[in-house]
Design a protein around this motif. Structure first.
Motif, PDB file in Angstrom:
ATOM      1  N   GLN A  53      11.634   5.140 -10.051  1.00 22.35           N
ATOM      2  CA  GLN A  53      11.758   4.679  -8.537  1.00 22.35           C
ATOM      3  C   GLN A  53      10.479   4.551  -7.842  1.00 22.35           C
ATOM      4  OE1 GLN A  53      13.887   7.240  -6.029  1.00 22.35           O
ATOM      5  NE2 GLN A  53      14.438   5.790  -4.718  1.00 22.35           N
ATOM      6  N   PRO A  54       9.980   3.234  -7.369  1.00 26.34           N
ATOM      7  CA  PRO A  54       8.804   3.097  -7.009  1.00 26.34           C
ATOM      8  C   PRO A  54       8.962   3.909  -5.507  1.00 26.34           C
ATOM      9  CG  PRO A  54      10.053   1.117  -6.617  1.00 26.34           C
ATOM     10  CD  PRO A  54      10.907   2.133  -7.566  1.00 26.34           C
ATOM     11  N   ALA A  55       7.613   4.230  -4.915  1.00 20.73           N
ATOM     12  CA  ALA A  55       7.535   4.553  -3.386  1.00 20.73           C
ATOM     13  C   ALA A  55       6.962   3.227  -2.858  1.00 20.73           C
ATOM     14  CB  ALA A  55       6.420   5.801  -3.532  1.00 20.73           C
ATOM     15  N   ASP A  56       7.749   3.040  -1.701  1.00 20.20           N
ATOM     16  CA  ASP A  56       7.458   1.763  -0.850  1.00 20.20           C
ATOM     17  C   ASP A  56       6.622   2.182   0.379  1.00 20.20           C
ATOM     18  OD1 ASP A  56      10.597   0.086  -1.201  1.00 20.20           O
ATOM     19  OD2 ASP A  56       8.898   0.420  -2.714  1.00 20.20           O
ATOM     20  N   VAL A  57       5.485   1.541   0.815  1.00 20.65           N
ATOM     21  CA  VAL A  57       4.862   1.959   2.022  1.00 20.65           C
ATOM     22  C   VAL A  57       5.025   0.460   2.814  1.00 20.65           C
ATOM     23  CG1 VAL A  57       2.652   2.225   3.094  1.00 20.65           C
ATOM     24  CG2 VAL A  57       2.968   3.266   0.908  1.00 20.65           C
ATOM     25  N   ASP A  58       6.043   0.652   3.850  1.00 20.49           N
ATOM     26  CA  ASP A  58       6.278  -0.395   4.793  1.00 20.49           C
ATOM     27  C   ASP A  58       4.940  -0.630   5.837  1.00 20.49           C
ATOM     28  OD1 ASP A  58       9.017  -1.138   7.070  1.00 20.49           O
ATOM     29  OD2 ASP A  58       7.233  -1.994   6.519  1.00 20.49           O
ATOM     30  N   LEU A  59       4.469  -1.703   5.868  1.00 18.63           N
ATOM     31  CA  LEU A  59       3.135  -1.867   6.790  1.00 18.63           C
ATOM     32  C   LEU A  59       3.561  -2.913   7.616  1.00 18.63           C
ATOM     33  CD1 LEU A  59       0.308  -1.810   3.813  1.00 18.63           C
ATOM     34  CD2 LEU A  59       0.961   0.086   5.395  1.00 18.63           C
ATOM     35  N   ALA A  60       4.924  -3.164   7.762  1.00 19.14           N
ATOM     36  CA  ALA A  60       5.052  -4.081   8.734  1.00 19.14           C
ATOM     37  C   ALA A  60       4.510  -4.085  10.216  1.00 19.14           C
ATOM     38  CB  ALA A  60       6.686  -4.366   8.738  1.00 19.14           C
ATOM     39  N   GLU A  61       4.419  -3.006  10.726  1.00 21.32           N
ATOM     40  CA  GLU A  61       4.033  -2.704  12.141  1.00 21.32           C
ATOM     41  C   GLU A  61       2.321  -2.376  11.883  1.00 21.32           C
ATOM     42  OE1 GLU A  61       6.705  -0.469  14.480  1.00 21.32           O
ATOM     43  OE2 GLU A  61       8.365  -1.038  13.340  1.00 21.32           O
ATOM     44  N   LEU A  62       1.744  -2.477  11.111  1.00 21.81           N
ATOM     45  CA  LEU A  62       0.505  -2.300  10.886  1.00 21.81           C
ATOM     46  C   LEU A  62      -0.333  -3.082  11.853  1.00 21.81           C
ATOM     47  CD1 LEU A  62      -1.717  -0.423   9.442  1.00 21.81           C
ATOM     48  CD2 LEU A  62      -1.738  -2.182   8.032  1.00 21.81           C
ATOM     49  N   SER A  63      -1.176  -2.397  12.723  1.00 21.36           N
ATOM     50  CA  SER A  63      -1.975  -3.433  13.705  1.00 21.36           C
ATOM     51  C   SER A  63      -3.562  -3.055  13.126  1.00 21.36           C
ATOM     52  CB  SER A  63      -1.777  -3.111  14.939  1.00 21.36           C
ATOM     53  OG  SER A  63      -1.982  -1.630  15.406  1.00 21.36           O
ATOM     54  N   LEU A  64      -3.688  -2.246  12.659  1.00 25.72           N
ATOM     55  CA  LEU A  64      -5.463  -2.009  12.103  1.00 25.72           C
ATOM     56  C   LEU A  64      -5.426  -1.126  10.960  1.00 25.72           C
ATOM     57  CD1 LEU A  64      -8.290  -2.155  13.055  1.00 25.72           C
ATOM     58  CD2 LEU A  64      -7.803  -0.022  14.339  1.00 25.72           C
ATOM     59  N   CYS A  65      -6.172  -1.370  10.321  1.00 27.43           N
ATOM     60  CA  CYS A  65      -6.385  -0.741   8.938  1.00 27.43           C
ATOM     61  C   CYS A  65      -7.984  -0.554   8.609  1.00 27.43           C
ATOM     62  CB  CYS A  65      -5.815  -0.975   7.795  1.00 27.43           C
ATOM     63  SG  CYS A  65      -5.940   0.109   6.481  1.00 27.43           S
ATOM     64  N   ASP A  66      -8.668   0.455   8.807  1.00 29.50           N
ATOM     65  CA  ASP A  66     -10.079   0.587   8.247  1.00 29.50           C
ATOM     66  C   ASP A  66     -10.328   1.357   6.999  1.00 29.50           C
ATOM     67  OD1 ASP A  66      -9.418   3.273   9.202  1.00 29.50           O
ATOM     68  OD2 ASP A  66     -10.740   3.295  10.824  1.00 29.50           O
ATOM     69  N   SER A  67     -11.418   1.740   6.741  1.00 32.14           N
ATOM     70  CA  SER A  67     -11.611   2.389   5.309  1.00 32.14           C
ATOM     71  C   SER A  67     -11.173   3.767   5.264  1.00 32.14           C
ATOM     72  CB  SER A  67     -13.116   2.685   5.374  1.00 32.14           C
ATOM     73  OG  SER A  67     -13.680   3.312   6.411  1.00 32.14           O
ATOM     74  N   ALA A  68     -10.822   4.330   6.498  1.00 35.47           N
ATOM     75  CA  ALA A  68     -10.049   5.650   6.298  1.00 35.47           C
ATOM     76  C   ALA A  68      -8.443   5.492   6.031  1.00 35.47           C
ATOM     77  CB  ALA A  68     -10.166   6.251   7.838  1.00 35.47           C
ATOM     78  N   GLY A  69      -7.648   4.249   6.526  1.00 37.04           N
ATOM     79  CA  GLY A  69      -6.553   3.972   6.128  1.00 37.04           C
ATOM     80  C   GLY A  69      -6.371   3.638   4.875  1.00 37.04           C
ATOM     81  N   LEU A  70      -7.275   2.905   4.262  1.00 42.36           N
ATOM     82  CA  LEU A  70      -7.214   2.400   2.834  1.00 42.36           C
ATOM     83  C   LEU A  70      -7.737   3.658   2.006  1.00 42.36           C
ATOM     84  CD1 LEU A  70      -7.204   0.129   0.989  1.00 42.36           C
ATOM     85  CD2 LEU A  70      -9.862  -0.261   1.433  1.00 42.36           C
TER      86      LEU A  70
END
Length: 85
Positions: free
Chosen positions: A24-41
């Motif tokens: 079973q995969p682990a899904d990451v829902d980023l639909a509401e993501l407004s900003l992603c920087d190097s820390a988020g990555l």
């Protein structure tokens, strides 16, 4: 960001106490993501590593062009399974 790892029963254990399906995969829902920087990555790369240690794979559900561009520029696009749904 929301991580969906499967069915959680009231007991708090997947499948109501049965064995967890390793495929079973682990899904990451980023639909509401407004900003992603190097820390988020970095968090996503770390999550991918942890999920892989448990014999599973991580799926990013992302539509944002800026986020996909970040993955491309950082050379990490190929690390993830990505879908826009």
């Amino acid at each position: 960001m929301r991580l969906l790892v499967g069915d959680r029963r009231p007991s708090g254990r997947p499948g109501g106490g049965g064995r967890r399906r390793r495929t079973q995969p682990a899904d990451v829902d980023l639909a509401e993501l407004s900003l992603c920087d190097s820390a988020g990555l970095d968090v996503l790369i770390h999550a991918r590593r942890i999920v892989a240690e448990h014999g599973r794979h991580l799926i990013l559900r992302a539509r944002q062009r800026q986020f996909l561009r970040l993955l491309t520029l950082a050379g990490t696009y190929s690390l993830f399974a990505i879908t826009d749904t």
